[in-house]
Enzyme design. Structure first.
Site, PDB file in Angstrom:
ATOM      1  N   ARG A  34      48.599  37.649  75.233  1.00 33.07           N
ATOM      2  CA  ARG A  34      49.468  38.731  74.762  1.00 33.07           C
ATOM      3  C   ARG A  34      49.810  38.453  73.307  1.00 33.07           C
ATOM      4  O   ARG A  34      49.454  37.415  72.766  1.00 33.07           O
ATOM      5  CB  ARG A  34      50.702  38.930  75.634  1.00 33.07           C
ATOM      6  CG  ARG A  34      51.269  37.761  76.337  1.00 33.07           C
ATOM      7  CD  ARG A  34      51.748  36.667  75.434  1.00 33.07           C
ATOM      8  NE  ARG A  34      52.682  37.179  74.444  1.00 33.07           N
ATOM      9  CZ  ARG A  34      53.029  36.567  73.339  1.00 33.07           C
ATOM     10  NH1 ARG A  34      52.482  35.398  73.028  1.00 33.07           N
ATOM     11  NH2 ARG A  34      53.899  37.084  72.506  1.00 33.07           N
ATOM     12  N   GLY A  35      50.525  39.401  72.696  1.00 32.89           N
ATOM     13  CA  GLY A  35      50.793  39.308  71.268  1.00 32.89           C
ATOM     14  C   GLY A  35      49.798  40.195  70.551  1.00 32.89           C
ATOM     15  O   GLY A  35      48.589  40.024  70.712  1.00 32.89           O
ATOM     16  N   ALA A  36      50.300  41.147  69.783  1.00 35.25           N
ATOM     17  CA  ALA A  36      49.421  42.173  69.212  1.00 35.25           C
ATOM     18  C   ALA A  36      48.220  41.593  68.460  1.00 35.25           C
ATOM     19  O   ALA A  36      47.074  41.999  68.712  1.00 35.25           O
ATOM     20  CB  ALA A  36      50.240  43.110  68.320  1.00 35.25           C
ATOM     21  N   ARG A  77      45.530  48.029  77.176  1.00 35.91           N
ATOM     22  CA  ARG A  77      46.964  48.223  76.905  1.00 35.91           C
ATOM     23  C   ARG A  77      47.092  49.294  75.819  1.00 35.91           C
ATOM     24  O   ARG A  77      46.306  49.316  74.877  1.00 35.91           O
ATOM     25  CB  ARG A  77      47.654  46.909  76.476  1.00 35.91           C
ATOM     26  CG  ARG A  77      47.710  45.897  77.631  1.00 35.91           C
ATOM     27  CD  ARG A  77      48.614  44.727  77.311  1.00 35.91           C
ATOM     28  NE  ARG A  77      50.018  45.077  77.360  1.00 35.91           N
ATOM     29  CZ  ARG A  77      50.990  44.277  76.953  1.00 35.91           C
ATOM     30  NH1 ARG A  77      50.709  43.089  76.451  1.00 35.91           N
ATOM     31  NH2 ARG A  77      52.255  44.658  77.028  1.00 35.91           N
ATOM     32  N   ASP A 223      54.159  45.352  67.201  1.00 39.56           N
ATOM     33  CA  ASP A 223      52.964  45.776  67.930  1.00 39.56           C
ATOM     34  C   ASP A 223      52.326  47.000  67.299  1.00 39.56           C
ATOM     35  O   ASP A 223      51.126  47.241  67.460  1.00 39.56           O
ATOM     36  CB  ASP A 223      53.301  46.028  69.396  1.00 39.56           C
ATOM     37  CG  ASP A 223      53.668  44.720  70.090  1.00 39.56           C
ATOM     38  OD1 ASP A 223      54.828  44.293  69.962  1.00 39.56           O
ATOM     39  OD2 ASP A 223      52.777  44.101  70.697  1.00 39.56           O
TER      40      ASP A 223
END
Lengths: 331, 331
Positions: A34-36, A77, A223
């Site tokens: 995760r994490g943009a 996502r 994000d």
């Protein structure tokens, strides 16, 4: 590609192999990574892995396969802009290939460039951002915008790291970041590894620490950033900005320009709603009645009047954002 | 006295016997019971139980014992004003007794009055507050200011209950309220029991639900209200108020006048800091590294410019609060 399963940190360091676009998309959806910025990098590498193994008897068939894989990745996502930016960049590069072999090579080269550039961008964000951090300051951050959210070094935590490397004494207050606990699990873990003092608070305590004067500045990642200066970031960011604004505590957003959506409008922003079980349980243990309704948004929207500056690898944008961000993007 | 162990709800309904002031103080400190009005009621009943069993050969000895017990109770938690108000009220009444027997009876009568009056106050708060709730509204509440936080009916949830009893369709959005999870465990439990629709959100999602227009009004309880209109309530209340204020969503505080501190100043407010383990673990499971530093405040301070009205059993106070609250208290 091997990725660290971030769902198990800080208790287990388990690496997972992702073989192609489908597995990369699943890992992104299920928040193994995760994490943009990291989502962008993993999607690019997943597409490259897919390009390498795709069976194709013609360039057309190959390109169709790459496009199918890119659609799968882009549906993993909906909110982080870096995902779309990275996948589109690989597809664009591959589309210029004249042979399948050239296409495979181009996909790998472009994905590796994206990964390398991400670390470089973070280092530059750190340099620009460290100017805002004073010796002895306490920085409040939310979620994890660190090395674990990127290809390395981090955006918000990159700013902290750069300030520390300049010899400044910097402390961090990290929110636990329910429901996924990125702050409690990841930010605490990576700052402790680096020997940077960190104090954990519940998300609900952001008003207390700011009102008590315990925070010199807020630094968070993003994000998706709109040209208007609206910032989508981990849910809980907006309340922090709203309180910081009332107390004159600067609120900085640290993000690579790959996070900036040059065409979208904040009003139409898609904010991902995730499953109820992430809220109903913590580390597998029920915290409420099993059938309670839940709203579980992954992000929220912070308006530009609360954003003191947006720190990118190309420099710092301040209000009014339509001008400053367009200039950074050379639009 | 028998109290329901709120630490085990909603999974177990276990009643605990509290025999005197010491056990009541421990139950308050360890949050077997919580909620400002309920803390007041349990402290008063604990003092009455102590008065009943105190061995004393003279009225003086008896009164000294009651005062010792009252000190123990008042040291259990520092912030909720109702605790001090209730204990002082029993002590004042007992002090007028002319014999030990009269003193014992007076303590019991006064404690039972406090308990009875609390329920009545909540019903009246509900009547006043329900005027602010429209048919079809969604109310955001934080923590648990319900029947479980009082002697019955509730303050913030009393307002919801009264609106529902008037035939209005009311939905509630409840925050989970880390670290102690009063929202997820208690508010969800008691609203579901009453058949009032409730949706659970992480504390961090308050900005999202308000920004998306999902909230018609915020109604919370209070642990201490100053004449200035500053409100101390469960940590996380201030960020909710800050966001609500930006969107013109009314922010109501529902609390009996026993919550109003007529002498204290907000600047000197004592906000209880609780232990780190409440944050480091959820339902016994570690969520972070075991040795991380923690700040765990139980409350925060919401300034009066964010408070639309304070709803008490004696009527509704609006800004400017020094005037309206003094009038309610007949100061």
């Amino acid at each position: 590609m091997l990725v660290l399963d971030q769902r198990k940190l800080p208790f287990e360091e388990e690496w997972v192999e992702l073989k192609g676009a489908g597995e990369a998309a699943t890992a992104i959806r299920e928040m193994v990574v995760r994490g943009a910025p990291l989502i962008g990098v993993v999607a690019a590498l997943g597409l490259a892995a897919e390009a390498l193994r795709l069976e194709a008897h013609s360039l057309e068939e190959f390109l169709a396969g790459v496009r199918r894989a890119s659609d799968i990745l882009k549906s993993s996502r909906p909110t982080a802009y870096n995902l779309f930016w990275a996948v589109d960049r690989v597809v664009r590069r591959v589309s210029r290939a004249r042979t399948v072999e050239e296409g495979r090579r181009a996909a790998v080269e472009e994905a590796l460039s994206i990964m390398r550039e991400d670390v470089e961008a973070n280092m530059r964000i750190g340099q620009y951002g460290a100017e805002f951090i004073g010796d002895g300051d306490t920085v409040l951050t939310h979620c994890n915008a660190g090395a674990l959210a990127t290809a390395g070094y981090g955006t918000a935590l990159g700013v902290v790291r750069a300030a520390v490397e300049q010899g400044k004494a910097v402390k961090v207050i990290a929110t636990e970041t329910r429901p996924f606990l990125q702050g409690a699990r990841l930010t605490v873990f990576e700052l402790k590894k680096d020997g940077i003092p960190v104090t954990l608070i519940p998300d609900s305590a952001v008003g207390y620490v700011i009102e008590k004067g315990l925070v010199d500045e807020v630094v968070v990642g993003a994000d998706r950033v709109f040209l208007s200066g609206h910032v989508i970031n981990k849910v809980g960011t907006y309340p922090i900005a709203a309180v910081a604004g009332r107390h004159g505590v600067p609120f900085y957003v640290a993000a690579p320009t790959s996070t900036i959506d040059p065409k979208g409008e904040a009003e139409e922003a898609v904010i991902e709603l995730r499953g109820a079980e992430e809220v109903r349980r913590v580390m597998g243990k029920p915290i409420t009645l099993p059938d309670v309704d839940v709203i579980n948004p992954a992000f929220d929207l912070t308006p530009p009047d609360l954003v003191s500056a947006i720190i990118t690898e190309r420099g710092v944008a301040g209000p009014p954002y339509p001008e400053s961000l367009s200039r950074l993007l050379e639009l």
